[in-house]
Design a protein around this motif. Structure first.
Motif, mmCIF file in Angstrom:
data_model
loop_
_atom_site.group_PDB
_atom_site.id
_atom_site.type_symbol
_atom_site.label_atom_id
_atom_site.label_comp_id
_atom_site.label_asym_id
_atom_site.label_seq_id
_atom_site.Cartn_x
_atom_site.Cartn_y
_atom_site.Cartn_z
ATOM 1 N N THR A 281 19.469 -4.399 8.290
ATOM 2 C CA THR A 281 18.996 -5.241 7.426
ATOM 3 C C THR A 281 19.483 -6.639 7.102
ATOM 4 O O THR A 281 20.822 -6.770 7.203
ATOM 5 N N LYS B 9 8.312 -0.046 0.820
ATOM 6 C CA LYS B 9 9.544 -0.226 1.060
ATOM 7 C C LYS B 9 10.289 -0.126 -0.231
ATOM 8 O O LYS B 9 9.351 -0.592 -1.520
ATOM 9 N N PHE B 11 13.997 -0.581 -2.657
ATOM 10 C CA PHE B 11 15.204 -0.856 -2.784
ATOM 11 C C PHE B 11 15.835 0.058 -3.971
ATOM 12 O O PHE B 11 15.685 -0.177 -5.197
ATOM 13 N N THR B 42 10.557 -9.772 1.734
ATOM 14 C CA THR B 42 10.664 -8.409 2.510
ATOM 15 C C THR B 42 9.520 -8.229 3.365
ATOM 16 O O THR B 42 9.677 -7.703 4.520
ATOM 17 N N ASN B 45 10.348 -10.051 6.526
ATOM 18 C CA ASN B 45 11.543 -9.520 7.106
ATOM 19 C C ASN B 45 11.056 -8.142 7.781
ATOM 20 O O ASN B 45 11.249 -8.099 9.029
ATOM 21 N N THR B 51 14.170 -5.818 8.643
ATOM 22 C CA THR B 51 14.413 -4.928 7.829
ATOM 23 C C THR B 51 13.599 -3.631 7.950
ATOM 24 O O THR B 51 12.632 -3.929 8.409
#
Lengths: 282, 229, 126
Positions: A281, B9, B11, B42, B45, B51
Motif C-alpha cells: 500500500t 475498501k 480502512f 483510494t 491508487n 493499494t
C-alpha cells in the motif's frame, strides 16, 4: 531477459548512488579510526617501554617481561578497530530498514515512482538487497586492506625485538569479531554470510508485511521472524529432543540447518513477491 | 477503456469504498468529484495497483494491471514523486531509463510550456513548479490513460490557469484522462464525464455537455443537488 | 481570442454562436480554413470533443464543409451565408424588441436613437 537485466542493473546503480554518501562515511570513519589505532596503540606501548627502561634503568628484555611483547592483536582488540566495525554492522542494519522506509517518508513519496515502474516489482527488492550486500562487502574489503596496511604500520613502529611474532592471520583468528565477519576461517565466514542473507530476506519480508498491513502486519512480521528463528535453530536442539547425543552427526545437523535456512529464504522471497505484487500500500 | 467494477475498501472499520463501478473511455476527460473524504485518491491508487481492494476488479482494456502496463497508464499523484535532490533533468533521465513510452521531445515541449529550468533542483522549486514537474513526468509518457490526483490543489491561480490549458492541448488529446478534484469551478467546460462520489458510492455519472443540453444544469448545479439536497 | 462561456448552456452551442458571429461579421471569410479541432479547443480552453460537436453541427447546417483529409472551411455558398445573416438578424431583432417591449415607444422615436447608437459604435471602432 536483456531488458530485465538492464532495468535491474539500473535500479541497483540507482540505489548504490543513494547509499554512496552513507557508505563513504562509514568507510572513511573506519579507515580514520583504524589508522589512529595503528599509530596510537603501538606508540603508547613503545612510549611506556622507553619510559620504563629509562626511569627504572632496565633492559628491553626486562621491560618486555613487565609489559609483555606487542602483538597485532593488541591493536585489533582496541576500540579503534572494534568501534568502527560495530558501527558498520549496526549502520548497515539500520540502513536495511531505512532503504525501504525512506520511500514512504515525508511528502516526497518516492514509493509511487518505484511501484509504478514498468519492471517486475521484485527488482526493487533485489536492487535493495544487492546494494546492502555491495555495502557489506565494501566494508569487508576496506577492513581487510586497512588491516594489511595497519599490520605494516604497527611492525614499523614497534622494534622487531619487542614484537611477539604473531602473524596477521593469527591475530584475526583469535579475534572474536573479525574471525566471523572477515574471510579468515571459511567455515565461520560462510556461516555468518548464510545466516546474514537469510536474516536479510526475513527482515525485508517483515518490512513488507508491515508496509502491507501496517500494525497488523508488524505483528505478523514479528511472529514470522520468531518462527523462522525457531525453525532455523531447531536442529541444534534436535539431540536434546531425541535424547540421544550420538544419533546425528554434527555434519547432518549442519546440513539440516542449511536446508531449513534455504527453505526460509525461498519462502521469504515468495511472500515478499506476493506482497509487492498484490498487497503493498502506498 | 478502464473498467472499475464493484470495488470495496475499508480502512480499519471505516468503509471508504462501498461498491464503486465506472468506466473511463479513451479520448475523454473524466472527473471524479467528491467534496470530502479519502475515497477519490483510494480509487486512483486501486486502479494503479498501489493499494489492494477487498472485492471487485479493475481492468485496463480488458487486462488486469501488471507492471508492463505502466507503459500504458500513468498516474500523477498529489505528491512529489521524484527525489528532492534530483534536478528536473535527472528526474527526466530516470524516467527515460525505465519507460519505453518516455517521449523526450514532448518532455522538452512541456518544459518550455511550463517555463521550467531543467537544471533546477526539485527541492528548490515552489509548490506550483513542483506540481508542474509532476505533470511533466506523467504527461511526457506516451501512455493511453492518465490519472491525475487533485492537479489543482494548493497552487496559485496562474499555475492553475497554465495547468488548465494542458487539458485542452495535444498533451491529453486522444487519451483517456481521469482527474479528481473537490472544486470543479474552473474546469467544468473541460470535462466530458463527471462521476460524483459520496460516502464511498457513485451517486451519479453523467456527461457534462449532455446535462447542460437536456436539463440546462451546470455541473455545480448537479453537485449542489447531490451534496446538499 | 477569449470567450466567456456560461455554465448552463451547452458549450457546443456557445461555440457555434461565437463562430457564427465571426462569419456574419466577416472575420471569418467564405472559403477560409477553420482552425483544427484541437487548435480551437486550446484557444477557447475547452474540451476538443466539444469543438468536434460544434463543427459537426455546423457541417450539418452547411456553414462549414470538409473535404477528405483537409481542414474544414467556411462555406462559400451565398445562399447559406445569406440565410445565416438573416437568422442572426432575426434573432437580434427578436431579442431587441422583447427587451424594449415593456416601454411603450413608437418606431419614429426609436429610429434616431438607434442611429445615434450606431454612429457611436462606428466612432468607437475607429
Amino acid at each position: 531477459m536483456k531488458q530485465y537485466m538492464k532495468s535491474l542493473l539500473n535500479l541497483t546503480a540507482f540505489e548504490l548512488d543513494r547509499i554512496s554518501k552513507f557508505l563513504y562515511t562509514l568507510l572513511g570513519v573506519t579507515l580514520l579510526l583504524n589508522l589512529i589505532g595503528y599509530i596510537y596503540t603501538p606508540m603508547r606501548y613503545v612510549g611506556r617501554m622507553n619510559e620504563y627502561m629509562q626511569t627504572e634503568s632496565v633492559t628491553a628484555q626486562q621491560a618486555i617481561e613487565r609489559f609483555g611483547s606487542f602483538s597485532f592483536y593488541d591493536v585489533t582488540s582496541t576500540l579503534w578497530l572494534l568501534a568502527p566495525a560495530t558501527l558498520g554492522i549496526s549502520g548497515l542494519l539500520l540502513y536495511s530498514l531505512f532503504i525501504w522506509y525512506r520511500e514512504w517518508m515525508g511528502k516526497n513519496t518516492f514509493a509511487y515512482r518505484l511501484l509504478m515502474l514498468p519492471v517486475p516489482r521484485m527488482q526493487i527488492f533485489y536492487s535493495k538487497l544487492f546494494v546492502i550486500y555491495i555495502a557489506i562487502f565494501s566494508l569487508i574489503a576496506v577492513q581487510i586492506i586497512s588491516l594489511t596496511i595497519g599490520f605494516q604500520i604497527v611492525s614499523a613502529i614497534v622494534p622487531d625485538d619487542w614484537l611477539s611474532g604473531m602473524t596477521l592471520v593469527q591475530a584475526l583468528n583469535i579475534h572474536p569479531l573479525f574471525t566471523v565477519i572477515l574471510p579468515v576461517s571459511s567455515f565461520y565466514f560462510l556461516s555468518a554470510n548464510g545466516i546474514g542473507l537469510t536474516f536479510m530476506l526475513v527482515l525485508f519480508t517483515v518490512i513488507l508485511l508491515e508496509r502491507s498491513y501496517s500494525f497488523k502486519g508488524l505483528g505478523l512480521g514479528i511472529a514470522y521472524g520468531v518462527v523462522t528463528v525457531l525453525i532455523a535453530a531447531f536442529p541444534v536442539f534436535l539431540p536434546d529432543l531425541v535424547q540421544n547425543y550420538y544419533f546425528f552427526y554434527d555434519s547432518e545437523i549442519m546440513a539440516l540447518i542449511i536446508v531449513l535456512m534455504t527453505v526460509i529464504g525461498v519462502t521469504s522471497l515468495l511472500i515478499s513477491r506476493h506482497l509487492l505484487n498484490k498487497k503493498i500500500t502506498i | 477503456m478502464i473498467e472499475v467494477k464493484d470495488i470495496h475498501k475499508q480502512f480499519g472499520r471505516k468503509k471508504v469504498l462501498n461498491g464503486v463501478s465506472f468506466t473511463i473511455e479513451k479520448g475523454e476527460i473524466s472527473c471524479l468529484v467528491g467534496v470530502n473524504g479519502v475515497g477519490k485518491t483510494t480509487i486512483l491508487n486501486a486502479i494503479m495497483n498501489l493499494t489492494p481492494v477487498k472485492k471487485g476488479s479493475v481492468t485496463i482494456d480488458g487486462e488486469t494491471l501488471v507492471p508492463a502496463l505502466y507503459n500504458k497508464i500513468a498516474f500523477i499523484p498529489d505528491a512529489s514523486i521524484s527525489l528532492p535532490h534530483f534536478t528536473i533533468q535527472e528526474s527526466m533521465d530516470f524516467m527515460n531509463d525505465y519507460y519505453d513510452t518516455w517521449n523526450a521531445r514532448r518532455a522538452k515541449d512541456i518544459l518550455k510550456f511550463f517555463r521550467l529550468n531543467a537544471y533546477d533542483k526539485l527541492r528548490d522549486l515552489s509548490k506550483g513548479n513542483q506540481a508542474k514537474v509532476n505533470l511533466l513526468l506523467g504527461l511526457a509518457l506516451d501512455v493511453e490513460y492518465i490519472l491525475m490526483d487533485e492537479p489543482f490543489s494548493g497552487i496559485d491561480i496562474f499555475t492553475r490557469e497554465q495547468i488548465t490549458e494542458v487539458f485542452s492541448s495535444y498533451l491529453v488529446e486522444d487519451r483517456g484522462v481521469l482527474i479528481t478534484t473537490h472544486e470543479i469551478n474552473d474546469i467544468e467546460h473541460l470535462l466530458d464525464k463527471v462521476i460524483l462520489l459520496d460516502e464511498g458510492k457513485i451517486y451519479k455519472e453523467f456527461n457534462a455537455e449532455h446535462m447542460r443540453e437536456t436539463e440546462g444544469k451546470s455541473v455545480i448545479d448537479v453537485m449542489r443537488e447531490v451534496y446538499t439536497g | 481570442m477569449s470567450v466567456t462561456f456560461n455554465k448552463r448552456d451547452p458549450i457546443y452551442l456557445q461555440v457555434m454562436t461565437h463562430l457564427k458571429k465571426q462569419i456574419v461579421s466577416g472575420e471569418l471569410k467564405p472559403g477560409v480554413e477553420m482552425p483544427s479541432r484541437r487548435q480551437l479547443a486550446n484557444q477557447l480552453k475547452i474540451n476538443p470533443n466539444t469543438v468536434q460537436r460544434a463543427y459537426s453541427e455546423m457541417e450539418e447546417q452547411r456553414l462549414i464543409f470538409t473535404e477528405p483529409n483537409k481542414p474544414s472551411r467556411i462555406s462559400e455558398d451565398p445562399n447559406v451565408l445569406n440565410q445565416l445573416k438573416k437568422e442572426w438578424l432575426n434573432q437580434a431583432i427578436t431579442r431587441f424588441v422583447s427587451a424594449i417591449d415593456p416601454i411603450d415607444m413608437d418606431l419614429e422615436d426609436l429610429m434616431p436613437m438607434i442611429e445615434q447608437e450606431l454612429a457611436n459604435r462606428k466612432k468607437a471602432q475607429k
